[in-house]
Design an enzyme around this catalytic site. Structure first.
Site, PDB file in Angstrom:
ATOM      1  N   HIS A 147       0.834  -1.200   0.000  1.00  0.00           N
ATOM      2  CA  HIS A 147       0.000   0.000   0.000  1.00  0.00           C
ATOM      3  C   HIS A 147       0.879   1.264   0.000  1.00  0.00           C
ATOM      4  O   HIS A 147       0.681   2.168  -0.824  1.00  0.00           O
ATOM      5  CB  HIS A 147      -0.908  -0.020   1.231  1.00  0.00           C
ATOM      6  CG  HIS A 147      -1.722   1.223   1.413  1.00  0.00           C
ATOM      7  ND1 HIS A 147      -3.046   1.310   1.052  1.00  0.00           N
ATOM      8  CD2 HIS A 147      -1.396   2.443   1.925  1.00  0.00           C
ATOM      9  CE1 HIS A 147      -3.500   2.522   1.324  1.00  0.00           C
ATOM     10  NE2 HIS A 147      -2.520   3.238   1.864  1.00  0.00           N
ATOM     11  N   GLU A 148       1.854   1.303   0.893  1.00  0.00           N
ATOM     12  CA  GLU A 148       2.670   2.512   1.023  1.00  0.00           C
ATOM     13  C   GLU A 148       3.513   2.752  -0.220  1.00  0.00           C
ATOM     14  O   GLU A 148       3.713   3.900  -0.630  1.00  0.00           O
ATOM     15  CB  GLU A 148       3.567   2.409   2.264  1.00  0.00           C
ATOM     16  CG  GLU A 148       2.822   2.274   3.580  1.00  0.00           C
ATOM     17  CD  GLU A 148       1.802   3.385   3.818  1.00  0.00           C
ATOM     18  OE1 GLU A 148       2.006   4.502   3.301  1.00  0.00           O
ATOM     19  OE2 GLU A 148       0.786   3.129   4.493  1.00  0.00           O
ATOM     20  N   HIS A 167      -5.154   7.653  -1.918  1.00  0.00           N
ATOM     21  CA  HIS A 167      -6.090   6.658  -1.419  1.00  0.00           C
ATOM     22  C   HIS A 167      -7.266   6.482  -2.378  1.00  0.00           C
ATOM     23  O   HIS A 167      -7.751   7.443  -2.977  1.00  0.00           O
ATOM     24  CB  HIS A 167      -6.608   7.076  -0.038  1.00  0.00           C
ATOM     25  CG  HIS A 167      -5.605   6.797   1.032  1.00  0.00           C
ATOM     26  ND1 HIS A 167      -5.530   7.524   2.200  1.00  0.00           N
ATOM     27  CD2 HIS A 167      -4.619   5.865   1.116  1.00  0.00           C
ATOM     28  CE1 HIS A 167      -4.557   7.041   2.949  1.00  0.00           C
ATOM     29  NE2 HIS A 167      -3.985   6.036   2.314  1.00  0.00           N
ATOM     30  N   HIS A 186       1.788   4.784  -2.667  1.00  0.00           N
ATOM     31  CA  HIS A 186       1.909   6.235  -2.464  1.00  0.00           C
ATOM     32  C   HIS A 186       3.225   6.752  -3.055  1.00  0.00           C
ATOM     33  O   HIS A 186       3.263   7.786  -3.712  1.00  0.00           O
ATOM     34  CB  HIS A 186       1.882   6.577  -0.978  1.00  0.00           C
ATOM     35  CG  HIS A 186       0.537   6.416  -0.339  1.00  0.00           C
ATOM     36  ND1 HIS A 186      -0.618   6.921  -0.892  1.00  0.00           N
ATOM     37  CD2 HIS A 186       0.154   5.811   0.821  1.00  0.00           C
ATOM     38  CE1 HIS A 186      -1.645   6.642  -0.106  1.00  0.00           C
ATOM     39  NE2 HIS A 186      -1.203   5.957   0.935  1.00  0.00           N
TER      40      HIS A 186
END
Lengths: 541, 92
Positions: free
Chosen positions: A125-126, A135, A129
């Site tokens: 997930h990170e 998101h 980014h």
């Protein structure tokens, strides 16, 4: 999905884990690197992005573990709600972005969330980014901000929402034009400093990608296919079906393309030349052609392989060979304070020591004394009831536990055997002539898996589940350890320990030599037995 | 779980946590970003809750119902969902 519209202008990105000490969390650096690399694979599989690990704070993506307020206006909150955060790309060349994980979380690197918070899932997930994705409000998407359990562990497939998002930024992977290079975390692409002299001398970092006359440049594979091609950061053939000639570099060659001289996987130079290594071995040799590894009779002193290796005095052992399993009808358990060990491994953060058909376990509070030693089959019930011993054991990076018994090995997912096992060790690329292995470990120095037997050792490629082609090599590389070890493992302190007889050596991974020539007795150190010896070992008993 | 929910449901804690949570994840302007922040009305908080509920895909009631409290207790990424805050950071 939601994107930032500021993205990386390159697709070949580098990353580096900058936090390497995990004493508080019981995390291991190479486990974390493995998990991060798998998380990166989630994105690279569906985009034109490629990721190479480097050991530099100038990497594009820098990964840290922090606690509480760590100076970026996004303080962590201890164990609980906030798990991690990452920063978006700036669009400027030479500017790194950080990924921060909350060091107070109960992270697990096993690929599932049974034992804690799944680092793989949060990392994937990170990293989204750090590639430019914000998101998503699609429940089930990887970029959905709230933690949800992933399916399939490390084989997780990127949901459509995220796939569209990443492809809108970097395009879809074109399989026809681009051969996929397997990403393997334990072989980092080191950036070699090169010195450029103009009016002043400056040091720059650039990857090892220079064409080399011995290995013609192939635009289809800029990393090079030959394991000795300096453009190949992996050290093995990316494509296992490759039949190109294998001709290891002669030890006298001074080319040295690796960052340190202490790694046993480096080309042998004069200092590290090993008699068992044949530099002129042709590629026609198959794994089965390697010499039979046989146990030698026990001798008190082992002759050194070369002048730099000290004579090794062993602590006497009652057993010199275990090729033919012994039967133990009604034999009592071994004496905890006076025995040798068959195999040792850290499994699920606990130390397991195996001897005959018994084992001990050592947790955070020391040796578990009640009801131990216990029979191995009490915990791992899928072993045959007539189990007499195990030869070697290690916990694989994917969390499975591999037990070696004679010329077979068992794979356990936790306490249950994986269907289809045991399998012959030849499935791992080990020679048919090999009757057993002495030890197996994931080496903390580089995160690679090694097998030991007699006076040889192999490096094992976990990504293809085969030993690497340039092996076996001679045990002399592990200076001071000698041959025919009983067990080897990497402890929680990140150090390597070799066991033979009733004693052990602590190994210095940097100097590639034992830290103490004389063995230390195992019982007092590992089992907390009363020290009946003088301070330093057996000769002073 | 119900004990946890019970704990977080304590009103005095909830108000404080709610403001911090909504601000942190970009559903309400922080007091320093917006002079009006110090004068938040019940209406603005309700709208912020609603916005978060819509983003999370749960019924947008604008109230702190069980699902919302459960959502707020779910571990998550520390970055805001709405880009009211500056999240870029440069290194070197």
């Amino acid at each position: 999905y939601s994107v930032r519209h500021i993205k990386w202008h390159r697709t070949d990105l580098t990353w580096s884990l900058r936090t390497t000490q995990f004493q508080d969390q019981n995390l291991r650096s190479y486990d974390v690197r493995y998990v991060i690399s798998k998380a990166l694979d989630v994105w690279s599989k569906h985009s034109k992005l490629t990721f190479a690990e480097v050991d530099s704070d100038r990497a594009d993506i820098l990964i840290y573990f922090h606690r509480k307020d760590h100076g970026d206006n996004f303080p962590f909150d201890g164990r609980g709600i906030i798990l991690a955060h990452a920063f978006f790309p700036t669009g400027q060349e030479g500017v790194s972005v950080d990924v921060h994980f909350d060091a107070d979380e109960n992270w697990t690197t096993s690929g599932s969330s049974d034992l804690g918070t799944n680092l793989f899932m949060v990392a994937a997930h990170e990293i989204g980014h750090s590639l430019g994705l914000s998101h998503s409000n699609v429940e089930g998407a990887l970029m959905y901000p709230w933690y949800t359990e992933m399916k399939n562990g490390f084989e997780y497939e990127l949901p459509e929402d995220d796939r569209l998002g990443i492809q809108s930024l970097y395009g879809a992977r074109d399989e026809k034009k681009r051969e996929r290079i397997p990403h393997y975390p334990h072989q980092p692409t080191y950036y070699r400093p090169t010195t450029t002299t103009t009016t002043t001398t400056t040091t720059t970092m650039r990857p090892v990608t220079r064409p080399h006359h011995k290995y013609p440049y192939d635009p289809r594979n800029p990393y090079g296919k030959h394991p000795h091609d300096p453009r190949n950061p992996y050290g093995y053939y990316p494509n296992r079906s490759d039949k190109s000639p294998q001709k290891p570099m002669h030890p006298s060659k001074k080319h040295h393309y690796y960052p340190t001289g202490s790694n046993p996987d480096h080309k042998p130079d004069k200092k590290h030349y090993t008699p068992g290594y044949d530099p002129n071995r042709k590629s026609t040799a198959t794994r089965q052609d390697y010499p039979l590894v046989t146990k030698r009779p026990y001798t008190k002193t082992v002759k050194p392989h070369h002048r730099n290796q000290p004579h090794v005095t062993h602590i006497p052992t009652e057993r010199t060979t275990r090729y033919v399993p012994k039967e133990y009808p009604g034999e009592p358990p071994p004496d905890t304070c006076d025995t040798s060990y068959d195999a040792i491994a850290v499994i699920r953060k606990e130390l397991f020591i195996f001897k005959d058909r018994y084992f001990w376990r050592i947790g955070d509070n020391g040796l578990v004394e009640k009801n131990y030693p216990a029979e191995i089959t009490r915990l791992w019930k899928d072993f045959p009831k007539n189990l007499t011993h195990i030869d070697a054991v290690y916990e694989r990076p994917d969390g499975h536990i591999a037990f070696f018994i004679g010329d077979k090995y068992y794979l356990f997912a936790g306490l249950r055997v994986v269907p289809g096992y045991p399998k012959p060790i030849t499935d791992l690329g080990l020679p048919v002539s090999l009757k057993k292995i002495d030890g197996a470990m994931v080496w903390g120095h580089n995160g690679q898996t090694y097998f030991y037997s007699g006076d040889m050792y192999w490096r094992f490629d976990e990504s293809v589940q085969k030993v690497e082609l340039d092996y076996p090599r001679n045990m002399a590389m592990w200076n001071g350890v000698g041959t025919d070890i009983d067990a080897v493992f990497q402890w929680k302190d990140g150090r390597t320990y070799f066991f033979k007889g009733k004693g052990f050596w602590k190994f210095n991974d940097q100097r590639m030599s034992v830290e103490h020539v004389e063995q230390k007795p195992s019982g007092p150190f590992w089992m907390g037995c009363k020290q009946n010896y003088e301070e330093n070992g057996l000769n002073q008993k | 779980a119900s004990a946890k929910l019970g704990r977080i449901a304590k009103r005095e804690v909830l108000d404080e946590n709610l403001n911090v949570y909504l601000t942190r994840f970009g559903y309400m302007p922080s007091a320093t970003d917006d002079a009006v922040g110090a004068l938040r009305t019940e209406e603005s908080v309700r709208n912020a809750i609603k916005e978060m509920q819509e983003f999370a895909g749960i019924p947008a009631t604008g109230k702190l119902d069980d699902r919302t409290i459960k959502l707020m207790n779910t571990p998550r990424c520390g970055l805001p969902d709405k880009s009211r805050q500056t999240s870029g950071r440069r290194k070197r």
